[in-house]
Write a protein that holds these residues in place. Structure first.
Motif: not given
Length: 177
Positions: A110-114
């Motif tokens: 859903l949300i990947y931060r890198e």
């Protein structure tokens, strides 16, 4: 009277902004994922309640905002687990959706931060998890193909999926699901 209306407006605004204490963007992504996977706009998420004794035996945290029964009306159409897993330096949010027989229907990051490892968000890679059941144990490099440049994230997603499958199995065996 006017004061009560203001309080009601504030309360409704808070409820619509944040489902299950999630950030708004995560809530929107969860709802969109469920809607498209189960091909329905009309569904409800019902929290799965687990007693503390069983919670301690689970390999993943189960709390008020991460394991749900998905219903249309009174009919169970599936289940969803929303979790976090470590990437190289941060965490990513994912959802694993199960059909009514506890078989993975779809997994989604859903949300990947890198910047590194974001390839695990591709449906081409994630479709390897579809069809897996609580009786499966997944091994990266054997059952699940790795991705060059995303070793930590692929390992993490595979481990997280195994833990969720095992937790779902325990809950099923205890007649919670």
């Amino acid at each position: 009277m006017f004061k009560n209306l203001i309080y009601l407006a504030i309360l409704l605004g808070c409820l619509s902004f944040n489902t299950f204490n999630w950030p708004k963007i995560l809530s929107e992504k969860v709802n969109k994922s469920i809607s498209s996977t189960f091909e329905t706009e009309e569904f409800s998420l019902n929290e799965v309640l687990v007693n503390d004794q069983i919670k301690t035996s689970l390999p993943v945290p189960i709390n008020n905002n991460n394991l749900f029964i998905i219903k249309t009306g009174e009919i169970i159409i599936g289940y969803a687990y929303v979790g976090k897993a470590p990437s190289m330096k941060k965490e990513f949010d994912y959802i694993i959706m199960f059909d009514e027989n506890l078989i993975i229907k779809k997994s989604k990051v859903l949300i990947y931060r890198e910047m590194h490892g974001k390839q695990i968000g591709s449906q081409r890679w994630l479709k390897q998890f579809a069809g897996k059941s609580v009786n499966d144990s997944l091994e990266l490099g054997k059952d699940i193909a790795g991705i060059s440049g995303a070793t930590i994230s692929t390992t993490s997603m595979t481990k997280a999926t195994n833990e969720v499958l095992y937790a779902i199995k325990i809950l099923h065996n205890n007649e919670i699901l």
